[in-house]
Design a protein around this motif. Sequence first.
Motif, mmCIF file in Angstrom:
data_model
loop_
_atom_site.group_PDB
_atom_site.id
_atom_site.type_symbol
_atom_site.label_atom_id
_atom_site.label_comp_id
_atom_site.label_asym_id
_atom_site.label_seq_id
_atom_site.Cartn_x
_atom_site.Cartn_y
_atom_site.Cartn_z
ATOM 1 N N HIS A 5 0.780 1.314 -9.597
ATOM 2 C CA HIS A 5 0.304 2.443 -8.792
ATOM 3 C C HIS A 5 -1.159 2.143 -8.474
ATOM 4 C CE1 HIS A 5 0.514 6.999 -7.985
ATOM 5 N NE2 HIS A 5 -0.640 6.566 -7.482
ATOM 6 N N ALA A 6 -1.484 1.998 -7.207
ATOM 7 C CA ALA A 6 -2.853 1.666 -6.803
ATOM 8 C C ALA A 6 -3.431 2.780 -5.945
ATOM 9 C CB ALA A 6 -2.876 0.346 -6.037
ATOM 10 N N ARG A 7 -4.735 2.967 -6.078
ATOM 11 C CA ARG A 7 -5.421 4.000 -5.294
ATOM 12 C C ARG A 7 -6.609 3.379 -4.565
ATOM 13 N NH1 ARG A 7 -6.384 8.271 -9.003
ATOM 14 N NH2 ARG A 7 -4.227 8.789 -8.521
ATOM 15 N N TYR A 8 -6.674 3.624 -3.255
ATOM 16 C CA TYR A 8 -7.781 3.112 -2.454
ATOM 17 C C TYR A 8 -9.048 3.898 -2.759
ATOM 18 C CZ TYR A 8 -10.628 1.747 1.515
ATOM 19 O OH TYR A 8 -11.660 1.273 2.297
ATOM 20 N N ARG A 9 -10.112 3.164 -3.112
ATOM 21 C CA ARG A 9 -11.374 3.795 -3.476
ATOM 22 C C ARG A 9 -12.523 3.337 -2.579
ATOM 23 N NH1 ARG A 9 -10.930 8.113 -6.546
ATOM 24 N NH2 ARG A 9 -9.888 8.335 -4.547
ATOM 25 N N GLY A 10 -12.177 2.680 -1.456
ATOM 26 C CA GLY A 10 -13.201 2.199 -0.543
ATOM 27 C C GLY A 10 -13.678 3.277 0.410
ATOM 28 N N ARG A 11 -14.408 2.851 1.441
ATOM 29 C CA ARG A 11 -15.038 3.805 2.352
ATOM 30 C C ARG A 11 -14.566 3.667 3.790
ATOM 31 N NH1 ARG A 11 -21.387 3.681 0.270
ATOM 32 N NH2 ARG A 11 -20.962 4.332 -1.881
ATOM 33 N N ALA A 12 -13.416 3.076 3.997
ATOM 34 C CA ALA A 12 -12.900 2.926 5.356
ATOM 35 C C ALA A 12 -12.705 4.294 5.999
ATOM 36 C CB ALA A 12 -11.579 2.163 5.352
ATOM 37 N N GLU A 41 -4.226 7.958 -0.056
ATOM 38 C CA GLU A 41 -4.898 6.867 -0.761
ATOM 39 C C GLU A 41 -4.029 6.096 -1.736
ATOM 40 O OE1 GLU A 41 -8.032 9.111 -2.605
ATOM 41 O OE2 GLU A 41 -9.439 8.638 -0.985
ATOM 42 N N ASP A 42 -2.865 6.594 -2.100
ATOM 43 C CA ASP A 42 -2.081 5.996 -3.184
ATOM 44 C C ASP A 42 -0.856 5.247 -2.685
ATOM 45 O OD1 ASP A 42 -2.546 7.907 -6.161
ATOM 46 O OD2 ASP A 42 -3.896 7.751 -4.462
ATOM 47 N N ILE A 43 -0.545 4.149 -3.382
ATOM 48 C CA ILE A 43 0.679 3.399 -3.124
ATOM 49 C C ILE A 43 1.309 3.042 -4.469
ATOM 50 C CG2 ILE A 43 -0.068 2.457 -0.909
ATOM 51 C CD1 ILE A 43 -0.819 -0.132 -2.318
ATOM 52 N N CYS A 44 2.641 2.898 -4.487
ATOM 53 C CA CYS A 44 3.338 2.635 -5.743
ATOM 54 C C CYS A 44 4.578 1.795 -5.473
ATOM 55 C CB CYS A 44 3.721 3.946 -6.417
ATOM 56 S SG CYS A 44 4.530 3.747 -8.025
ATOM 57 N N ALA A 45 4.881 0.862 -6.387
ATOM 58 C CA ALA A 45 6.072 0.029 -6.231
ATOM 59 C C ALA A 45 6.551 -0.462 -7.581
ATOM 60 C CB ALA A 45 5.785 -1.162 -5.325
ATOM 61 N N LEU A 46 7.840 -0.753 -7.660
ATOM 62 C CA LEU A 46 8.398 -1.446 -8.811
ATOM 63 C C LEU A 46 8.145 -2.945 -8.637
ATOM 64 C CD1 LEU A 46 11.818 0.407 -9.113
ATOM 65 C CD2 LEU A 46 9.803 0.712 -10.571
ATOM 66 N N ALA A 67 -8.294 0.757 -7.289
ATOM 67 C CA ALA A 67 -8.089 0.939 -8.718
ATOM 68 C C ALA A 67 -6.595 0.804 -8.967
ATOM 69 C CB ALA A 67 -8.582 2.308 -9.164
ATOM 70 N N VAL A 68 -6.230 0.282 -10.127
ATOM 71 C CA VAL A 68 -4.831 -0.080 -10.371
ATOM 72 C C VAL A 68 -4.336 0.511 -11.689
ATOM 73 C CG1 VAL A 68 -3.193 -1.998 -10.643
ATOM 74 C CG2 VAL A 68 -5.191 -2.257 -9.139
ATOM 75 N N GLY A 69 -3.113 1.060 -11.666
ATOM 76 C CA GLY A 69 -2.424 1.494 -12.874
ATOM 77 C C GLY A 69 -1.138 0.703 -13.027
ATOM 78 N N ILE A 70 -0.826 0.272 -14.238
ATOM 79 C CA ILE A 70 0.380 -0.510 -14.510
ATOM 80 C C ILE A 70 1.218 0.222 -15.553
ATOM 81 C CG2 ILE A 70 1.282 -2.681 -15.452
ATOM 82 C CD1 ILE A 70 -1.295 -4.030 -14.463
ATOM 83 N N GLY A 71 2.514 0.377 -15.281
ATOM 84 C CA GLY A 71 3.438 0.992 -16.226
ATOM 85 C C GLY A 71 4.463 -0.021 -16.693
ATOM 86 N N ILE A 72 4.708 -0.073 -17.997
ATOM 87 C CA ILE A 72 5.669 -1.015 -18.586
ATOM 88 C C ILE A 72 6.670 -0.228 -19.416
ATOM 89 C CG2 ILE A 72 5.963 -3.005 -20.113
ATOM 90 C CD1 ILE A 72 3.060 -3.781 -19.475
ATOM 91 N N VAL A 73 7.962 -0.399 -19.086
ATOM 92 C CA VAL A 73 9.030 0.339 -19.766
ATOM 93 C C VAL A 73 10.123 -0.636 -20.179
ATOM 94 C CG1 VAL A 73 10.837 2.077 -19.484
ATOM 95 C CG2 VAL A 73 8.588 2.465 -18.496
#
Length: 208
Positions: A5-12, A41-46, A67-73
């Motif tokens: 899960h990533a979130r854009y934190r830039g200034r575009a 701002e957010d995108i998510c993928a398996l 910024a990046v979030g990683i989930g492990i299951v």
Amino acid sequence: MFAIHARYRGRAVRRAELVARSAEALSTLEGVGTFEVLGVEDICALVDTPEAIADTTMALLSAGEWAVGIGIVPTSVAAPKLASAQAKKLAGAALGTRARIGTVKVKVKASRAGKEDADRWASDIAASFLLLATLLAKRSPEGREATSMMRRGYNQNEAAAELGITKQAMSQRLQAAGWQAETAGWQLAVNLIRRAEDSAVAQAELQS
């Protein structure tokens, strides 16, 4: 099962368009599912493999605006559909609400008994990407260009020819950019992600 899960934190100014284009581009990486755009701002993928997780995270860190979030299951003890939903939820929870540019946060699903180990793996994976992000942030434009070519599968001779420079100049750019450190850090992140999943699977099987 893995998710990003990533979130854009830039200034575009037209960030929605940039986020949509980024989601489309990242979805073409090997082992990466289709990135879903969530809001502005957010995108998510398996993601299928630890290697694909590392490649995708590196691409986002290289862009310097995410910024990046990683989930492990663990998937061996859960239905694929349930594991997929849990991985996406964990990735979003890892990212949190105050994510900063260049940060990578990780959550590993675990039973109560295995939570301490899971938290340790998550911290180690995040630390490996912190080191990589620091390396990427210090690169010159020439260094980013050279390492990008290598990451796309070119050898040094091919990359030098493509950039119109000598092989020696290409080697110097890669050395200055810390290419060897990047490849070692990438492999470390892959190994840690794989071991985190194996540990989570083992803990889940003990509880079943």
